[in-house]
Design a protein around this motif. Sequence first.
Motif, PDB file in Angstrom:
ATOM      1  N   TRP A  57      -0.491 -30.297 127.673  1.00  0.00           N
ATOM      2  CA  TRP A  57      -1.206 -31.279 128.324  1.00  0.00           C
ATOM      3  C   TRP A  57      -1.275 -32.707 127.574  1.00  0.00           C
ATOM      4  CZ3 TRP A  57      -2.961 -33.878 132.599  1.00  0.00           C
ATOM      5  CH2 TRP A  57      -4.146 -34.531 132.441  1.00  0.00           C
ATOM      6  N   GLN A  58      -0.890 -34.102 127.870  1.00  0.00           N
ATOM      7  CA  GLN A  58      -0.895 -35.228 127.311  1.00  0.00           C
ATOM      8  C   GLN A  58       0.086 -35.332 125.936  1.00  0.00           C
ATOM      9  OE1 GLN A  58      -5.128 -35.724 126.296  1.00  0.00           O
ATOM     10  NE2 GLN A  58      -5.239 -37.028 128.298  1.00  0.00           N
ATOM     11  N   ASN A 109       3.810 -35.452 126.859  1.00  0.00           N
ATOM     12  CA  ASN A 109       4.233 -36.150 127.945  1.00  0.00           C
ATOM     13  C   ASN A 109       4.725 -37.503 127.232  1.00  0.00           C
ATOM     14  OD1 ASN A 109       4.681 -37.413 130.565  1.00  0.00           O
ATOM     15  ND2 ASN A 109       2.414 -37.810 130.930  1.00  0.00           N
ATOM     16  N   VAL A 110       6.074 -37.570 127.074  1.00  0.00           N
ATOM     17  CA  VAL A 110       6.480 -38.927 126.246  1.00  0.00           C
ATOM     18  C   VAL A 110       7.699 -39.218 126.845  1.00  0.00           C
ATOM     19  CG1 VAL A 110       5.659 -38.081 124.013  1.00  0.00           C
ATOM     20  CG2 VAL A 110       8.092 -37.786 124.641  1.00  0.00           C
ATOM     21  N   GLY A 111       7.874 -38.927 128.254  1.00  0.00           N
ATOM     22  CA  GLY A 111       8.850 -39.443 129.158  1.00  0.00           C
ATOM     23  C   GLY A 111      10.392 -39.561 128.174  1.00  0.00           C
ATOM     24  N   SER A 112      11.134 -40.590 128.502  1.00  0.00           N
ATOM     25  CA  SER A 112      12.568 -40.623 128.126  1.00  0.00           C
ATOM     26  C   SER A 112      12.628 -41.097 126.603  1.00  0.00           C
ATOM     27  CB  SER A 112      13.583 -41.307 129.122  1.00  0.00           C
ATOM     28  OG  SER A 112      12.938 -42.556 129.158  1.00  0.00           O
ATOM     29  N   ASP A 113      11.678 -41.524 126.012  1.00  0.00           N
ATOM     30  CA  ASP A 113      11.484 -42.138 124.789  1.00  0.00           C
ATOM     31  C   ASP A 113      12.311 -41.141 123.470  1.00  0.00           C
ATOM     32  OD1 ASP A 113      10.928 -42.996 122.322  1.00  0.00           O
ATOM     33  OD2 ASP A 113       9.138 -44.092 123.005  1.00  0.00           O
ATOM     34  N   LYS A 131      12.618 -41.574 120.533  1.00  0.00           N
ATOM     35  CA  LYS A 131      11.948 -41.287 119.219  1.00  0.00           C
ATOM     36  C   LYS A 131      10.895 -40.313 119.367  1.00  0.00           C
ATOM     37  CE  LYS A 131       8.930 -44.379 116.452  1.00  0.00           C
ATOM     38  NZ  LYS A 131       8.479 -45.724 116.759  1.00  0.00           N
ATOM     39  N   LEU A 132      10.138 -40.356 120.339  1.00  0.00           N
ATOM     40  CA  LEU A 132       8.968 -39.395 120.673  1.00  0.00           C
ATOM     41  C   LEU A 132       9.661 -38.186 120.925  1.00  0.00           C
ATOM     42  CD1 LEU A 132       6.374 -41.718 122.345  1.00  0.00           C
ATOM     43  CD2 LEU A 132       6.579 -41.187 120.048  1.00  0.00           C
ATOM     44  N   ARG A 185       8.581 -34.591 119.198  1.00  0.00           N
ATOM     45  CA  ARG A 185       8.247 -33.370 119.759  1.00  0.00           C
ATOM     46  C   ARG A 185       8.926 -32.187 119.375  1.00  0.00           C
ATOM     47  NH1 ARG A 185       5.202 -37.059 119.784  1.00  0.00           N
ATOM     48  NH2 ARG A 185       3.222 -37.437 121.438  1.00  0.00           N
ATOM     49  N   GLY A 187       3.150 -34.565 133.949  1.00  0.00           N
ATOM     50  CA  GLY A 187       4.036 -35.711 133.745  1.00  0.00           C
ATOM     51  C   GLY A 187       5.747 -35.195 133.063  1.00  0.00           C
ATOM     52  N   SER A 188       6.124 -35.733 131.961  1.00  0.00           N
ATOM     53  CA  SER A 188       7.313 -35.498 131.802  1.00  0.00           C
ATOM     54  C   SER A 188       7.287 -34.115 130.640  1.00  0.00           C
ATOM     55  CB  SER A 188       8.013 -36.648 130.918  1.00  0.00           C
ATOM     56  OG  SER A 188       7.168 -37.015 129.960  1.00  0.00           O
ATOM     57  N   SER A 241       0.134 -33.259 118.948  1.00  0.00           N
ATOM     58  CA  SER A 241       1.313 -34.062 119.063  1.00  0.00           C
ATOM     59  C   SER A 241       1.964 -34.477 117.505  1.00  0.00           C
ATOM     60  CB  SER A 241       0.891 -35.610 119.793  1.00  0.00           C
ATOM     61  OG  SER A 241      -0.269 -36.004 119.009  1.00  0.00           O
ATOM     62  N   PRO A 283      -2.835 -38.302 131.975  1.00  0.00           N
ATOM     63  CA  PRO A 283      -1.943 -37.456 131.323  1.00  0.00           C
ATOM     64  C   PRO A 283      -1.075 -37.804 130.007  1.00  0.00           C
ATOM     65  CG  PRO A 283      -0.629 -37.970 133.231  1.00  0.00           C
ATOM     66  CD  PRO A 283      -1.932 -38.741 133.148  1.00  0.00           C
ATOM     67  N   ILE A 284      -1.437 -38.891 129.318  1.00  0.00           N
ATOM     68  CA  ILE A 284      -0.811 -39.283 128.220  1.00  0.00           C
ATOM     69  C   ILE A 284      -1.902 -39.612 127.158  1.00  0.00           C
ATOM     70  CG2 ILE A 284       1.147 -40.526 128.955  1.00  0.00           C
ATOM     71  CD1 ILE A 284      -0.746 -42.854 129.833  1.00  0.00           C
ATOM     72  N   VAL A 332       1.231 -42.794 123.046  1.00  0.00           N
ATOM     73  CA  VAL A 332       2.645 -42.867 123.873  1.00  0.00           C
ATOM     74  C   VAL A 332       2.472 -44.265 124.899  1.00  0.00           C
ATOM     75  CG1 VAL A 332       3.636 -41.592 125.587  1.00  0.00           C
ATOM     76  CG2 VAL A 332       2.835 -40.341 123.648  1.00  0.00           C
ATOM     77  N   ARG A 359       8.626 -50.456 124.213  1.00  0.00           N
ATOM     78  CA  ARG A 359       9.863 -50.218 124.992  1.00  0.00           C
ATOM     79  C   ARG A 359      10.143 -51.146 126.049  1.00  0.00           C
ATOM     80  NH1 ARG A 359       9.519 -44.462 127.193  1.00  0.00           N
ATOM     81  NH2 ARG A 359      11.740 -44.736 127.820  1.00  0.00           N
ATOM     82  N   GLU A 416       7.301 -41.962 134.947  1.00  0.00           N
ATOM     83  CA  GLU A 416       8.073 -40.863 133.937  1.00  0.00           C
ATOM     84  C   GLU A 416       6.866 -39.882 133.574  1.00  0.00           C
ATOM     85  OE1 GLU A 416      10.331 -42.127 130.721  1.00  0.00           O
ATOM     86  OE2 GLU A 416      12.132 -42.338 131.780  1.00  0.00           O
ATOM     87  N   LEU A 417       5.565 -40.888 133.401  1.00  0.00           N
ATOM     88  CA  LEU A 417       4.590 -40.104 132.596  1.00  0.00           C
ATOM     89  C   LEU A 417       3.392 -39.988 133.652  1.00  0.00           C
ATOM     90  CD1 LEU A 417       4.065 -42.271 129.473  1.00  0.00           C
ATOM     91  CD2 LEU A 417       5.747 -40.439 129.549  1.00  0.00           C
TER      92      LEU A 417
END
Lengths: 315, 233
Positions: free
Chosen positions: A59-60, A63-67, A69-70, A74, A96-97, A282, B22-23, B27, B34, B87-88
């Motif tokens: 949880w949280q 959830n770094v999306g398509s980044d 670097k992040l 992870r 999320g992602s 994280s 949720p982030i 981030v 970005r 996305e997040l």
Amino acid sequence: MHRRQFLQYCTVQTLASVAMSGVPVAGIAAQVNANTSQYLQKEIPSSGEKLNVIGMGTWQTFNVGSDEKLRLSRTKILRTFFTSGGQMIDSSPMYGSSQSVVGDGLQQLHHPKSLFAADKIWTSDGDATAADMQESLSHWQLEKFHLLQVHNLVNWQAHLPRLQALKEQGKVKYIGVTTSHGRRHDELEKIMKSHAIDFVQLTYNMTHREAESRLLPLAQEKGIAVIANRPFDGGYLVDRLKRSSEAIPDWARDLGCKNWPQFLLKYIVSHPAITCAIPATSKVVHMKENMGALVGAIPTEEQRKHMLQYLLALV
Amino acid sequence: MPALGILNVSDLSTYAVEDFIPIDREVFFRLFERQNEFAWPFHLLALGGMVFVFVQVYRQQFRFIPALLAVALVVVGYSFHLRLFSELSWTANYFAAIYFFLAGLLLLTEALCWNKWPGKVDSISPLRCNFGMGLSLFGGVFYPLTVAFVRDSIAGSEFFSITPDATMLFVMGVLFMLPVIHRGLFVLPFLWCVISGIIWYGLDWYPGLVLWLLAGVSCAFGLWTMLRHRESS
Ligand SMILES: NC(=O)c1ccc[n+]([C@@H]2O[C@H](COP(=O)([O-])OP(=O)(O)OC[C@H]3O[C@@H](n4cnc5c(N)ncnc54)[C@H](OP(=O)(O)O)[C@@H]3O)[C@@H](O)[C@H]2O)c1
């Protein structure tokens, strides 16, 4: 600490630090498949299968999306997790992602064998259980989950029979339900009494012990494994302790606790009903601290009381 | 996109703000970095757009301003909310809808006022104009600088027509400077400021709470000018 325990502890720490010493992400499949039997384990009552008592949440933190670097950072966290004996990873479509970030990381690590993949069904549509599972599987890049739970009891009346059917078809190994923050414990109790589930997930930490009164004894009685979520109270508790000037007491060091996160986690997993705690992070350095709770002694009932008294006097 | 119906209403009181976010804060800031990387050098065009708006307001030539603001809102709604933030979090789809809806209303305003604006329109009070100017300057210039200063990074800051808060604050400020603007148009910028403040609060980033302050001040100012107008007419 007894000599045998001490030697075991040293071996594990040495192995872990060798494996964690900055090996590049690619080509580490051999190292990430750590010998899990050297760690503190509990049995899943419905099968007798053993599980290492510290897992991880997403949880949280994942959830770094398509980044890119992040995502890479992870993957490093996942690598640390597996090299130090981690098995259970918990995620959900709600995060999320996170599922796809975990899936990406697992692929980079060549799918560590020790993985115990726990995910959730999170939809109010009672007919979408299997579809929800398939979508989550595609994010994780897996063919099968070890455990599927109904997230926050969302339409559990419809999902549980469908999960049971998926289990009978061999499409998932274990099924369960989750809640958190002490919500809907009465309903959870009813489910535990009336349904054949393998796992429950609920909030249990040193400052939130509501589950001790009815749910944890019931889980023991019914042979249901328990996953403790929010072991650090969402980070608040560990943050507070780390910021305080208090160091962990010397007697806790004899239990193998080198820092506050380990103190908090050892307390949780030493409850006889708790199977696994799933702290989320994280940061690699925090993951290392958390996974340190997988080794050393497990506190006795007497020691748990002492730990609680000590902590409650601080917070 | 999951429905809000998966929340059990009776449990709502047991949720904290951060349970809906949720982030992680870092981030979230990475999204701004970005977005800025993606958009550069569109920033220069956006700056040109802001200058154009101020010059046109000064010349009392209001044509094209709502359309320009609408373009900025659509750009942010798509490139930030839908492309990155969704996305997040599924909530970003709803946030994008706020931006698109306001853009639609501004285009409608542009169309409906097309013939009124070149001619004589009731001029707005200098006070309201100054307030709008202050707010839009804050959104377009001071807010980006403040974020950059507080975070010690210009790369992760907010900019008009690139990221959500700066854009909405600028739009809200300009709305105060435009005549014949329907009061209903202020609802969406106000709503965004409230939502964004909640996000910043959930992420423990307190400088972001300036959005609540500005939403409150704008609302109070709007009501006050309305009442004053009623009394005098
Ligand atoms: N209903 C449900 O099914 C449900 C509800 C809640 C949670 N869960 C599951 O349980 C997992 C754990 O709960 P949670 O994530 O809410 O809370 P948590 O694990 O109690 O706390 C996470 C926070 O603790 C911090 N942290 C972790 N290790 C640390 C360390 N060694 N030192 C200092 N800070 C540390 C993390 O920050 P850093 O990133 O800085 O390390 C993070 O902010 C979740 O991720 C999720 O998988 C499930």
